[in-house]
Design an enzyme around this catalytic site. Structure first.
Site, short mmCIF file in Angstrom:
data_model
loop_
_atom_site.label_atom_id
_atom_site.label_comp_id
_atom_site.label_asym_id
_atom_site.label_seq_id
_atom_site.Cartn_x
_atom_site.Cartn_y
_atom_site.Cartn_z
N HIS A 43 0.84 -1.19 0.00
CA HIS A 43 0.00 0.00 0.00
C HIS A 43 0.88 1.25 0.00
O HIS A 43 1.99 1.25 0.52
CB HIS A 43 -0.92 0.00 1.23
CG HIS A 43 -1.98 1.06 1.18
ND1 HIS A 43 -1.73 2.37 1.57
CD2 HIS A 43 -3.26 1.02 0.79
CE1 HIS A 43 -2.84 3.08 1.42
NE2 HIS A 43 -3.77 2.29 0.94
N GLU A 80 -4.20 1.94 -7.52
CA GLU A 80 -4.54 3.09 -6.68
C GLU A 80 -3.56 4.23 -7.00
O GLU A 80 -2.45 4.25 -6.45
CB GLU A 80 -4.42 2.75 -5.20
CG GLU A 80 -5.43 1.75 -4.68
CD GLU A 80 -5.37 1.67 -3.16
OE1 GLU A 80 -6.35 2.06 -2.51
OE2 GLU A 80 -4.34 1.22 -2.63
#
Length: 238
Positions: free
Chosen positions: A88, A157
């Site tokens: 992430h 993302e």
């Protein structure tokens, strides 16, 4: 780290109650919840028999050893974890994690029969070609490390869209995802590779992206169970 243990328990219960009214939705799509490590086992227990999968927010690259404070992927699998989120943007920015770190962790998740969910994305807003070039290195590193037949989920993302008021423009997402899907390292794999979009994702978005993405990866817009359920319905019926 937004929810307390009590809030997580209440949240999962509300999601269960919403889904119980339309159980057929889970015959069509996969739904997962990724809580913090401390409450993960209780969430696994809460979701048992529902069809909703439980994931972890990170895991170490080794199964066992002198790695105090790390989380063993073997233990995660043992207690019922099914998906491991890796790479992430916050892990990369705050803790200096690299593409190689994400790849080694993805390999560890796969060898323990869990699905690595690897976050990828460009740091700054710009052209599609620039975004694809930055993502390519991230994807190639992962695909070189996981078994060819393992299932992999890539969560696109754009870092600049995380936490933003609006998601990235649909045209940008579609073009980037289509080109990621066309990469040789993805095309030649035997295993399933699914691509999700995250980055201020929420209700009303999937209809704009469904020609390119396989699903959505929600953050704060899923904190409200009703909004999460609404998004599940939209994906299932698209």
């Amino acid at each position: 780290m937004y929810f307390s243990a009590a809030r997580t328990r209440d949240y999962v219960q509300q999601v269960k109650e919403l889904l119980s009214a339309t159980p057929h939705l889970l015959d069509q799509i996969d739904v997962f919840i990724i809580p913090d490590h401390i409450v993960l086992t209780s969430v696994v227990a809460q979701l048992q028999g529902t069809g909703v999968l439980t994931g972890a927010q990170d895991a170490f690259c080794e199964d066992a050893g002198a790695f105090t404070g790390e989380v063993s992927p073997a233990v995660l699998a043992e207690v019922g974890c099914r998906i491991v989120e890796l790479g992430h943007a916050e892990r990369r920015r705050l803790f200096g994690e690299t593409d190689d770190d994400a790849a080694r962790k993805a390999a560890a998740a796969a060898r323990n029969a869990m699905v690595p969910l690897v976050c990828i994305g460009e740091r700054t807003q710009g052209q599609v070609s620039v975004a694809v070039d930055e993502c390519r290195a991230q994807v190639e590193s992962v695909m070189a490390s996981v078994p060819d037949g393992a299932e992999v989920i890539l969560a696109y993302e754009p870092v600049w869209a995380i936490g933003a008021a609006q998601p990235a423009a649909a045209e940008h997402v579609v073009n980037v995802v289509q080109r990621i899907r066309a990469l040789d390292c993805v095309q030649r794999r035997k295993g399933v590779t699914r691509l999700l979009y995250g980055g201020s994702a929420g209700p009303g978005l999937f209809e704009k992206l469904k020609t390119a993405v396989d699903g959505l990866f929600l953050g704060r817009f899923a904190h409200d169970p009703s909004q999460f359920y609404k998004t599940i319905q939209e994906v299932a019926t698209a």
